[in-house]
Design a protein around this motif. Structure first.
Motif, mmCIF file in Angstrom:
data_model
loop_
_atom_site.group_PDB
_atom_site.id
_atom_site.type_symbol
_atom_site.label_atom_id
_atom_site.label_comp_id
_atom_site.label_asym_id
_atom_site.label_seq_id
_atom_site.Cartn_x
_atom_site.Cartn_y
_atom_site.Cartn_z
ATOM 1 N N PRO A 133 -30.175 29.598 -0.455
ATOM 2 C CA PRO A 133 -30.332 31.136 -0.711
ATOM 3 C C PRO A 133 -31.527 31.778 -0.389
ATOM 4 N N ALA A 134 -32.791 31.024 -0.675
ATOM 5 C CA ALA A 134 -34.055 31.297 -0.206
ATOM 6 C C ALA A 134 -34.218 31.595 1.199
ATOM 7 N N THR A 135 -33.908 30.374 2.070
ATOM 8 C CA THR A 135 -33.822 30.454 3.465
ATOM 9 C C THR A 135 -33.058 31.585 4.002
ATOM 10 N N PHE A 136 -31.713 31.991 3.499
ATOM 11 C CA PHE A 136 -31.033 32.967 3.905
ATOM 12 C C PHE A 136 -31.996 34.261 3.847
ATOM 13 N N GLU A 137 -32.490 34.481 2.618
ATOM 14 C CA GLU A 137 -32.911 35.754 2.330
ATOM 15 C C GLU A 137 -34.238 35.923 3.236
ATOM 16 N N ALA A 138 -35.115 34.857 3.484
ATOM 17 C CA ALA A 138 -36.334 34.966 4.249
ATOM 18 C C ALA A 138 -35.884 35.292 5.707
ATOM 19 N N VAL A 139 -34.991 34.507 6.248
ATOM 20 C CA VAL A 139 -34.382 34.705 7.634
ATOM 21 C C VAL A 139 -33.814 36.318 7.882
ATOM 22 N N ARG A 140 -33.351 36.429 6.823
ATOM 23 C CA ARG A 140 -32.585 37.987 6.686
ATOM 24 C C ARG A 140 -33.690 39.016 6.832
ATOM 25 N N SER A 141 -34.758 38.913 5.949
ATOM 26 C CA SER A 141 -35.711 39.689 6.270
ATOM 27 C C SER A 141 -36.389 39.892 7.468
ATOM 28 N N ALA A 142 -36.578 38.802 8.079
ATOM 29 C CA ALA A 142 -37.340 38.738 9.524
ATOM 30 C C ALA A 142 -36.443 39.234 10.518
ATOM 31 N N LEU A 143 -34.950 38.969 10.401
ATOM 32 C CA LEU A 143 -34.088 39.610 11.325
ATOM 33 C C LEU A 143 -34.051 41.340 11.015
ATOM 34 N N ASP A 198 -42.593 49.155 0.844
ATOM 35 C CA ASP A 198 -42.698 47.638 0.151
ATOM 36 C C ASP A 198 -43.659 46.924 1.160
ATOM 37 N N TRP A 199 -43.690 45.620 0.590
ATOM 38 C CA TRP A 199 -44.598 44.503 1.358
ATOM 39 C C TRP A 199 -43.703 44.323 2.604
ATOM 40 N N GLY A 200 -44.155 44.432 3.490
ATOM 41 C CA GLY A 200 -43.538 43.954 4.826
ATOM 42 C C GLY A 200 -43.177 45.113 5.663
ATOM 43 N N ASP A 201 -42.957 46.447 5.099
ATOM 44 C CA ASP A 201 -42.314 47.579 5.792
ATOM 45 C C ASP A 201 -43.225 48.020 7.053
ATOM 46 N N GLN A 202 -42.605 48.778 7.760
ATOM 47 C CA GLN A 202 -43.510 49.478 8.881
ATOM 48 C C GLN A 202 -44.145 50.808 8.231
#
Length: 333
Positions: free
Chosen positions: A64-74, A325-329
């Protein structure tokens, strides 16, 4: 797939009951071993996932954590290149296929291939994909292959490499990144733990991708040198919120309904294939909200770090800052 469910909910459903029949002590030992491998160093010739109990524990503990991290990067890649859709996707070292689930969440029409050297992981990944009922997942190709210097990657639109580089020697990391850069006709996305070491691995991969002719689309708003000193006390990383199922809480020994996965990543594209629009800046730390004031830490398109304070006198920009949020443009579109 139940059309009323989101893909993360489908994943949690597919994982439900995964540890049924596995003795609690064996499950706990498998999780403890995975945590040690996740935080330590694993030699290239020793797959982390050795048997069914390892794989079941991994899927419950890390998928689940890997999914969410990759989902965020994508998601950042999609924001940069909204007009691009990959037809083919290769997930190198994909284990049980978390990145393929994230790619399906992002586009849903791709033909994915998962490469991994652990047959038990591929077998369980196939089971989970089949249980999802999602066509793009059920059509995934699961291929056993040793992830190292001898690996040959065929041409594909998108290459993902998530939480793999730390398992390799430095030489094999470089070879894998170079192979990914040559094979990707569109984009390469690499994700690592959000630790100082993970950031350094991402930084080294970023440099090799740029040297291979790709351009950084995210998270950096530029392809210049990173302004953060890899030898210092700061590092570039982000956070993704992970909803915990009852199974997830049981395996991880937690009581909260969520956790925050810290990760570092780079998404690089080929300009002749992917029209990615650079952002002006990206928020690289959690915004600090005070009464009438939002304090942002930014990485800018000119290659510099900067701080920006947005107060109520900025009107609509202040409202946007409160929602950023953190990571937003930044500024938001």
């Amino acid at each position: 797939m139940n059309s009323t469910l989101s893909l993360p909910e489908v994943l949690r459903g597919a994982l439900a009951g995964l540890l049924d029949g596995l003795p609690p002590k064996q499950a706990t030992q498998a999780v403890d071993r995975l945590i040690a491998n996740y935080r330590g160093t694993t030699p290239t010739d020793a797959p982390v996932l050795r048997d069914r109990s390892d794989v079941a524990a991994y899927a419950a503990y890390r998928m689940p954590a890997t999914f969410e991290a990759v989902r965020s990067a994508l998601g950042a890649l999609r924001d940069a290149a909204p007009g691009w859709t990959p037809d083919t996707h290769l997930d190198v070292g994909g284990g049980t296929g978390a990145a393929s689930w994230a790619v399906t969440e992002a586009w849903g029409t791709q033909r994915s291939t998962v490469l991994d050297w652990a047959e038990p992981a591929l077998a369980l990944g196939r089971e989970l994909a089949e249980a999802s009922g999602v066509p793009a997942l059920r059509n995934t190709v699961w291929q056993r292959s040793r992830i190292g210097s001898a690996l040959t990657i065929e041409s594909t639109d998108l290459v993902t490499v998530s939480y793999v580089l730390k398992e390799l020697t430095e030489g094999d990391r470089d070879t894998l990144v170079d192979q990914a850069a040559r094979a990707a006709s569109g984009a390469v996305v690499i994700v690592e733990p959000g630790t100082p070491d993970g950031y350094r691995r991402i930084l080294a991969a970023r440099e090799r991708l740029i040297a291979a002719g790709l351009r950084v689309a995210a998270p950096c708003p530029h392809s210049a040198a990173c302004p953060i000193d890899p030898a210092g006390t700061d590092w570039c990383h982000f956070s993704a919120r992970v909803s915990r199922s009852s199974l997830h809480r049981k395996v991880k020994g937690g009581s909260l309904a969520y956790e925050d996965e810290k990760f570092a990543y780079v998404a690089a594209v080929r300009d002749d294939a992917v029209d990615a629009t650079p952002v002006a800046a990206r928020v690289v730390r959690k915004p600090q909200i005070r009464k009438g004031l939002v304090m942002l830490e930014l990485c800018r398109a000119d290659g510099e770090q900067a701080k920006e304070n947005v107060s109520k006198k900025h009107g609509d920009l202040y409202k946007a800052a409160r929602d950023t949020d953190w990571g937003d443009q930044w500024p938001p579109l």
